[in-house]
Design an enzyme around this catalytic site. Structure first.
Site, short mmCIF file in Angstrom:
data_model
loop_
_atom_site.label_atom_id
_atom_site.label_comp_id
_atom_site.label_asym_id
_atom_site.label_seq_id
_atom_site.Cartn_x
_atom_site.Cartn_y
_atom_site.Cartn_z
N GLU A 175 0.82 -1.23 0.00
CA GLU A 175 0.00 0.00 0.00
C GLU A 175 0.85 1.27 0.00
O GLU A 175 0.65 2.16 0.83
CB GLU A 175 -0.97 -0.01 1.20
N GLU A 294 -5.55 -8.37 -0.56
CA GLU A 294 -6.27 -8.11 0.69
C GLU A 294 -7.73 -7.88 0.34
O GLU A 294 -8.05 -6.95 -0.40
CB GLU A 294 -5.72 -6.87 1.41
O1 AHR Z 1 -5.12 -6.08 6.81
C1 AHR Z 1 -5.03 -4.95 7.64
C2 AHR Z 1 -4.32 -3.79 6.98
O2 AHR Z 1 -5.11 -3.31 5.93
C3 AHR Z 1 -3.01 -4.09 6.32
O3 AHR Z 1 -1.92 -4.04 7.19
C4 AHR Z 1 -2.89 -3.00 5.30
O4 AHR Z 1 -2.16 -3.40 4.17
C5 AHR Z 1 -4.32 -2.63 4.99
O5 AHR Z 1 -4.53 -1.28 5.07
#
Ligand code: AHR
Length: 501
Positions: A175, A294
């Site tokens: 990110e 994610e």
């Molecule tokens: O999964 C939780 C968080 O969400 C992770 O650390 C990050 O990559 C995202 O913002």
């Protein structure tokens, strides 16, 4: 209460793509109780000789998770991997700045690789492109994958790991478009760094596959430009661009909430378009695939997390307790990933244990299954093979943010080797059951072996350590009459119709 009708035609030759099993991946970050008190709890009655909880291992195996992303997440952008290898007594305690906790480094790369082997999963390793860069990434790769005879490979051997870990999939940071990220960068800054890191990592080990960071979610102001710029820099040296997305039902608008997978679908289509635009621009023969590394529901724990004191070890962070409606959206998100199996080759439910997770643990107590465990398990276990592209006609509805939302969300997966056909279906209707008629005449001799249903009268019903109130049953009524499979899908339900020759 009436019954609506939907139809679909399922044909063997209408193929989307072979499923890459890595789309059933998950994620373990050094965050909250994911590692400490999650997969690892020495002293727990279920702990093995290395401190790994055997009850958690069994649940992860039930999910049949093929790939686990590690060690972050936001965590990785401030992580020194060297802190987590070698004799445990010498490992430093650090301020963990992403989540403002104390990291003991009791568990690091080698132990995580050991654990992944126990659950039969591969590791999807992320490198730190926040506070660190090319040098750190190449050293970690040499440490993990080079056989022997160099400083870092011999260091691994001296730590007790003679054989290289052979980690194939690597994420180039996390990110990096997000202002919250340690070492946040502009798309140009990140694109240059990611490309140079990719180049050097592939000199160390040309067999690896690399994931460049896409946007942190579709609402980021830099979305689309970010992907285009990053891929412009990295196109020939990476294999994947990442997507992240979390949803929540903050407005308590169920019809709208269950339609959010349409937004996920749109997000995927947009990223494919951007990747293919750069392909055209570069006159490249190479196609970049998507790593949706994610995805999940995440909002229940937001208020509680704001109250956690900083600088404690493994506090209960991001411990969303999922309800029944969340399981339905998770089912639709899985269907959405499957529909794009031709381009989404990796996806990681974020996360796996305790932190926005399908598996929860009580410290010193039992491990238990959240509601979302079930659709994830069904898709991972039965959704292997070729994704088909059924022709679907379904009633539709409008919600606050969406028009023409199909009441029926569905896809089918054909496992030729096992001679199995599985139909996954969500009935989004709030009031009515849905009578689904599937024409599978092309699948001669296939019989319904099971119609699994996840349903509940209470949308907000949750599971707890003491009570599994939301569990699937196999009393669905699907029948096959000469190639026409008829099934009634209860209102608001997740269905798995399993057929076998
Ligand atoms: O999964 C939780 C968080 O969400 C992770 O650390 C990050 O990559 C995202 O913002």
């Amino acid at each position: 209460m009436g019954s609506k009708k939907a139809k679909m035609i399922v044909e063997k030759d209408f193929k989307v793509s072979e499923v890459d099993k890595r789309i059933y991946g998950s994620f373990v970050e050094h965050l909250g109780r994911a590692v400490y008190g999650g997969i690892y709890e020495p002293g727990h009655p279920e702990a093995d000789e290395n401190g790994f909880r055997k009850d958690v291992i069994e649940l992860v195996k039930e999910l049949n998770v093929p790939l686990v992303r590690y060690p972050g997440g936001n965590f990785v952008s401030g992580y020194n991997w060297e802190d987590g290898v070698g004799p445990k007594a010498d490992r430093p305690r650090r301020l963990e700045l992403a989540w403002r906790t104390i990291e003991t480094n009791e568990l690091g790369t080698n132990e995580f690789v050991d654990w992944a082997k126990l659950v039969n999963a591969e590791v999807n390793m992320a490198v730190n492109l926040g506070t660190r860069g090319i040098d750190d990434a190449r050293n970690l790769l040499e440490y993990c994958n080079h056989p022997s005879g160099t400083y870092y490979s011999d260091l691994r051997i001296s730590h007790g790991y003679k054989e290289p870990h052979k980690i194939k999939t690597w994420c180039l940071g996390n990110e990096m478009d997000g202002p919250w990220q340690i070492g946040h960068k502009t798309a140009h800054e990140y694109g240059r760094l990611a490309n140079e890191t990719a180049k050097v990592m592939k000199l160390v080990d040309p067999s690896i596959e690399l994931v460049a960071c896409g946007s942190s979610n579709r609402s980021m102001p830099t979305f689309a430009d970010w992907e285009a710029t990053v891929l412009d820099h990295t196109y020939e040296n990476v294999e994947f661009i990442s997507l992240h997305q979390y949803y929540g039902n903050r407005a308590n608008d169920v019809a709208n909430y269950l339609a959010l997978s349409l937004e996920m679908d749109d997000f995927i289509k947009s990223v494919i378009s951007i990747a293919d635009y750069i392909k055209a621009k570069k006159h490249s023969k190479k196609t970049i695939n998507l790593s949706f590394d994610e995805w999940n529901v995440w909002y229940h724990s937001n208020d509680a997390d704001r109250k956690i004191d900083p600088w404690t070890i493994a506090p209960p962070q991001l411990e969303d307790i999922y309800n029944f409606e969340d399981a339905l959206l998770v089912g639709s998100m899985l269907i959405t990933l499957l529909k794009h199996a031709d381009r989404v080759k990796i996806a990681c439910m974020a996360q796996l244990v305790n932190v926005i997770a399908p598996i929860m643990t009580e410290t010193g107590g039992p491990a238990w299954k959240q509601t979302i465990f079930y659709p994830y398990m069904h898709a991972s276990v039965y959704g292997r093979g070729v994704v088909l592209n059924p022709i679907v006609s379904s009633p539709k509805y409008d919600s606050k943010d969406f028009t023409d939302v199909p009441v029926l969300d569905t896809t089918a997966v054909y496992n030729e080797e096992k001679e199995e056909l599985t139909i996954f279906a969500v009935n989004r209707d709030l009031e009515d059951s849905l009578l689904l008629e599937s024409d599978i005449r092309n699948f001669e001799g296939y019989k319904v072996v099971e119609h699994i249903v996840l349903e509940n009268n209470e949308l907000k019903q949750v599971n707890t350590a003491k009570e599994q109130a939301v569990v699937p049953h196999s009393r669905g009524d699907a029948t096959n009459d000469n190639g026409i499979v008829t099934a009634s899908l209860p209102k608001l339900s997740w269905n798995v119709i399993r057929l076998k020759k």
